[in-house]
Design a protein around this motif. Structure first.
Motif, short mmCIF file in Angstrom:
data_model
loop_
_atom_site.label_atom_id
_atom_site.label_comp_id
_atom_site.label_asym_id
_atom_site.label_seq_id
_atom_site.Cartn_x
_atom_site.Cartn_y
_atom_site.Cartn_z
N PHE A 25 0.83 -1.20 0.00
CA PHE A 25 0.00 0.00 0.00
C PHE A 25 0.87 1.26 0.00
CE2 PHE A 25 -3.36 -2.78 2.06
CZ PHE A 25 -4.12 -2.84 0.91
N GLU A 26 1.97 1.23 0.73
CA GLU A 26 2.85 2.39 0.77
C GLU A 26 3.53 2.61 -0.58
OE1 GLU A 26 6.30 4.33 3.66
OE2 GLU A 26 5.35 2.42 4.16
N GLU A 27 4.01 1.51 -1.18
CA GLU A 27 4.66 1.61 -2.49
C GLU A 27 3.65 2.05 -3.55
OE1 GLU A 27 7.70 1.42 -3.11
OE2 GLU A 27 8.68 0.23 -1.56
N ALA A 28 2.43 1.52 -3.49
CA ALA A 28 1.41 1.90 -4.46
C ALA A 28 1.07 3.38 -4.33
CB ALA A 28 0.15 1.05 -4.27
N GLY A 29 0.99 3.87 -3.09
CA GLY A 29 0.73 5.29 -2.89
C GLY A 29 1.84 6.16 -3.47
N GLN A 34 3.81 9.73 -7.83
CA GLN A 34 4.76 10.00 -8.92
C GLN A 34 4.04 10.09 -10.25
OE1 GLN A 34 7.98 7.21 -9.03
NE2 GLN A 34 8.50 7.48 -6.89
N MET A 35 3.12 9.16 -10.48
CA MET A 35 2.40 9.14 -11.75
C MET A 35 1.58 10.42 -11.92
SD MET A 35 0.02 6.10 -13.32
CE MET A 35 -1.10 6.07 -11.94
N GLU A 36 0.94 10.86 -10.84
CA GLU A 36 0.12 12.06 -10.91
C GLU A 36 0.97 13.29 -11.20
OE1 GLU A 36 -2.35 14.03 -7.48
OE2 GLU A 36 -3.45 12.30 -8.28
N GLN A 37 2.13 13.40 -10.54
CA GLN A 37 3.02 14.54 -10.79
C GLN A 37 3.49 14.55 -12.24
OE1 GLN A 37 6.18 14.57 -7.83
NE2 GLN A 37 4.74 13.83 -6.30
N MET A 38 3.86 13.38 -12.75
CA MET A 38 4.36 13.33 -14.13
C MET A 38 3.25 13.60 -15.14
SD MET A 38 7.19 10.25 -13.99
CE MET A 38 6.17 9.06 -13.12
N LEU A 39 2.03 13.15 -14.85
CA LEU A 39 0.91 13.44 -15.75
C LEU A 39 0.63 14.93 -15.81
CD1 LEU A 39 -1.54 10.52 -14.87
CD2 LEU A 39 -0.51 10.94 -17.11
N LEU A 40 0.71 15.59 -14.65
CA LEU A 40 0.47 17.04 -14.62
C LEU A 40 1.56 17.80 -15.36
CD1 LEU A 40 -0.66 17.39 -10.90
CD2 LEU A 40 -2.10 17.65 -12.92
N HIS A 60 2.49 -0.04 -14.16
CA HIS A 60 2.84 -1.45 -14.27
C HIS A 60 3.23 -2.04 -12.91
CE1 HIS A 60 3.97 -5.01 -16.54
NE2 HIS A 60 5.04 -5.11 -15.75
N SER A 61 3.95 -1.27 -12.12
CA SER A 61 4.35 -1.74 -10.79
C SER A 61 3.13 -1.95 -9.90
CB SER A 61 5.31 -0.74 -10.15
OG SER A 61 6.51 -0.65 -10.88
N ILE A 62 2.18 -1.02 -9.98
CA ILE A 62 0.96 -1.16 -9.17
C ILE A 62 0.19 -2.41 -9.60
CG2 ILE A 62 -1.24 -0.09 -8.57
CD1 ILE A 62 0.12 2.63 -9.05
N LYS A 63 0.11 -2.62 -10.92
CA LYS A 63 -0.63 -3.78 -11.42
C LYS A 63 -0.01 -5.09 -10.95
CE LYS A 63 -0.14 -5.84 -15.38
NZ LYS A 63 -0.11 -6.16 -16.82
N GLY A 64 1.30 -5.19 -11.06
CA GLY A 64 1.96 -6.43 -10.66
C GLY A 64 1.75 -6.74 -9.20
N ARG A 111 -6.88 5.08 -5.98
CA ARG A 111 -6.76 5.42 -4.56
C ARG A 111 -8.00 4.93 -3.80
NH1 ARG A 111 -2.50 8.98 -3.79
NH2 ARG A 111 -1.89 10.18 -5.63
N GLY A 112 -9.16 5.10 -4.41
CA GLY A 112 -10.39 4.63 -3.77
C GLY A 112 -10.42 3.12 -3.61
#
Length: 718
Positions: A25-29, A34-40, A60-64, A111-112
């Motif tokens: 959960f911590e790694e996924a958060g 990171q993904m949100e910052q890069m998308l912005l 991909h990391s979250i999915k795995g 997140r939800g």
């Protein structure tokens, strides 16, 4: 391959994966952040390949990890995101704002979903519509711009089918041609030696990786001199590090040797890295917990299932940086995750050590310096080492302000879009560190201040043009250290505060607001409960709930708020906070037989006066004149009803303290000195006491109250 699958299933039944949930959960958060910052930060007109690859790696990391732990809903949604991101990084689709929007919405949905699995939410978010929109965009829907060689709209999710060889413009994104085909630009021929192995059949998974991962290349088994050694010849554009990361899911790294064949290697050229594990499988092994049924038909060992993000191997030893993380981030090999409760326990123990050291130091003053020289020298060393230990332990709880700042770009983007405004957020001092407890408590006040700047401060684009301003407003968020405090400023270049409008609104609310008020006093009117300058109530503002809560929360943290404004040019809100709530520098004062602690940051000066220097004004209030300025006098003896057992003729001492922009003079009997004190929460251990913010234990074992200077200043006003 069969052995690998059976082994994986055996491991899956024997190991309780729930023990790793907290790490996942911590790694996924972190990956979502990171993904949100890069998308912005993505420029849809000229997206950088490395940015798109980094975003893909986060998803991909979250999915795995999600598939490994059985969170199939998370794995499914991230799989759909991968489909779109994979086509973007392969230049089959051109990024659009709609794609960024849907990926950001997907981040919120993830997140939800994770919150439900953590047990902090009960209802998972609905994702059916979201998945449909992602799928439409990935398949070249109306909102997506498709390149000259679009991928067929087949149901296969993330991986584009192989193209015909006559499409040279997109060759780098296509799967490797048949072995008989000519080498592509940047392709290398490698000999891969696997072994010695007790079970050589495990190495067969290497060949299947090349078969199942498009773009990885081709591989052919080669004869071997040993039954325990497998040899493959591969043609690929992937780097050795990428291949090693893939192969280690089947064979340990020490059993892998990659040798480049110099006689057949094509001229080197920069080639896109073959991203490992981009297939459609969802776990380490078949029938992994939470894997969709369709995934069971895929070969095992294709997808990352570890909770940690994929790491990129760097040439330097022990330098495995988190994929997609900023360069300034810490190295994974040099960090250690520790529970906050353990850190707090350590801080409490150090606090007790500080108290014990202070007690020893106080007792040592009674000893003969000549006869006890070795003992006193040792106590001096203990004093120095205790202070160093205290500072080192306190630094463990200090975290950078970037943890708070990073959540605002997304919030501001959504709010500006909702209001039809153009706003840019500029941040400074993200590396400035603050105590973790304060960071958690300051987030909500800062969120409201930024929303307030966007809603009330920044004008609509047409209004800014009419005033000669840029259409895009700027909100600046900065953090700096100043002495023993941290200064956080929220500044905008909007319309600023209107003195006349504030006075009018205050009078409508029944607040006393004469025209003689100074500008700072007028600006402070916005902190009155129920006060709002909005012309109409919306779901963003106008209810008069917010700024008063902001000030209340900041004051509760021992901080202050200051406002500055220039009508037509913008406004600034400065929040000043102590660096930590655990240990502080204080000045100890005596009133009769009681000892009180004043926060040193609030103390301005002290001086002796004669009784005739104190004047009594209306309603019995007392004031003292200090350099042409009259200050309210507060007698601590009366405030805390301190009994006097001796009636000695003493000259009162005044200590001037400042809080909330105002100064008062405290009447005390004696200044005892300056010292560091360990703050104990009085409300937790006893109850809330007016005008007291906490307590501490002195060197002689007695308890001393830490005074709430803000409360004393407010008392003087009434």
């Amino acid at each position: 391959m069969g052995d690998m699958t059976s082994e994986g299933q055996h491991l899956g039944t024997d190991i309780d994966l729930s023990q790793f949930y907290a790490i996942f959960f911590e790694e996924a958060g972190e990956n979502l952040d990171q993904m949100e910052q890069m998308l912005l930060a993505v420029d849809v007109e000229a997206a950088d390949d490395e940015e798109l690859n980094a975003i893909f790696r986060c998803a991909h990391s979250i999915k795995g990890g999600a598939a490994t732990f059985g969170f199939s809903d998370v794995a499914e949604l991230t799989h759909q995101m991968e489909s779109l991101l994979d086509k973007l990084r392969r230049h089959e689709l051109k990024p659009t704002t709609a794609m960024v929007d849907v990926l950001l919405e997907s981040s919120d949905a993830l997140r939800g979903q994770l919150a439900v699995h953590q047990g902090t939410a009960s209802e998972p978010p609905a994702t059916h519509d979201l998945v449909s929109r992602i799928s439409a965009l990935a398949n070249g829907g109306p909102a997506a711009v498709v390149s000259a060689h679009p991928a067929p709209t087949a149901p296969a999710p993330a991986i584009a089918p192989a193209r015909e060889p006559q499409a040279p413009a997109v060759e780098s994104a296509a799967p490797a041609p048949a072995p008989a085909a000519a080498a592509r630009t940047g392709e290398r021929e490698l000999d891969i030696l696997i072994g010695p192995l007790d079970n050589p059949a495990v190495a067969d998974g290497i060949a299947e990786l090349f078969r199942d991962i498009p773009g990885l290349g081709t591989v052919e088994p080669q004869p071997s001199d040993s039954a325990n050694l497998r040899v493959f010849r591969a043609r690929t554009t992937a780097s050795d590090n990428d291949l090693l990361e893939l192969f280690t899911f089947h064979v340990s790294k020490e059993h892998i040797q990659i040798v480049e064949n110099p006689t057949t290697t094509a001229p080197t050229a920069t080639a896109p890295k073959a991203e490992p594990l981009e297939g459609t499988d969802f776990g380490f092994f078949d029938n992994a917990p939470g894997a969709p049924k369709a995934a069971a038909e895929q070969p095992a060992g294709v997808t990352v299932a570890a909770p940690a993000p994929v790491a990129e191997h760097k040439p330097a030893p022990k330098a495995e940086a988190r994929a997609g993380a900023p360069a300034a981030g810490g190295l994974e090999s040099t960090t250690l995750r520790v529970s906050v409760s353990k850190v707090d326990q350590l801080i409490n123990l150090v606090g007790e050590l500080v108290i014990t050291q202070a007690m020893l130091a106080q007792k040592s003053r009674e000893l003969d310096a000549h006869a006890n020289h070795p003992l006193l020298a040792g106590l001096a060393d203990l004093d120095r080492n205790t202070r160093d230990l205290q500072e080192a332990v306190m630094s463990i709880r200090m975290i950078p302000m970037s943890v708070v700042f990073n959540r605002f770009p997304r919030m501001l983007r959504d709010l500006a879009t909702k209001l039809g405004k153009k706003v840019e957020l500029v941040t400074h001092g993200e590396a400035t560190e603050l105590d973790k407890g304060l960071v958690e408590k300051i987030t909500d006040p800062l969120t409201h201040l930024i929303r307030n700047s966007c809603d009330h401060g920044i004008e609509m684009p047409e209004d800014r043009r009419a005033k000669g301003k840029s259409e895009t407003g700027t909100i600046t968020l900065s953090a700096t250290h100043q002495g023993g405090s941290i200064l956080i400023e929220v500044r905008d270049d909007g319309k600023g505060l209107s003195r006349e409008k504030l006075l009018k609104k205050a009078r409508e609310k029944g607040i006393e607001a004469p025209d003689t008020l100074t500008d700072p006093e007028v600006w402070n009117l916005i902190f009155a409960p129920g006060f709002s300058t909005a012309d109409q109530v919306t779901d963003v503002s106008g209810r008069g709930v917010g700024m008063d809560v902001v000030k209340k929360n900041i004051t509760a943290l021992g901080g202050t708020v200051e406002i500055d404004s220039a009508e037509g040019y913008g406004m600034s809100v400065r929040v000043r906070l102590p660096l930590t709530l655990a240990i502080m520098d204080g000045m100890s004062v005596r009133v009769s037989d009681e000892v009180y602690i004043l926060p040193l940051a609030s103390v301005i000066e002290s001086f002796q006066i004669k009784p005739q220097d104190i004047n009594t004004v209306a309603q019995g209030a007392r004031v003292v004149k200090v350099r042409e300025e009259y200050m309210p006098v507060i007698e601590l003896e009366q405030v805390f009803q301190v009994p006097r057992f001796e009636h000695l003729s003493v000259s009162p001492i005044m200590v001037v303290v400042e809080a909330d922009g105002q100064r008062v003079a405290l009447m005390v009997d004696e200044l005892l000195g300056q010292q560091q004190v360990v703050i104990k929460n009085l409300e937790t251990n006893y109850r809330k006491v007016p005008n007291v913010s906490g307590a501490t234990i002195l060197g002689d074992g007695k308890v001393a109250l830490i005074l709430d200077t803000s409360g004393l200043v407010r008392r003087s006003r009434h």
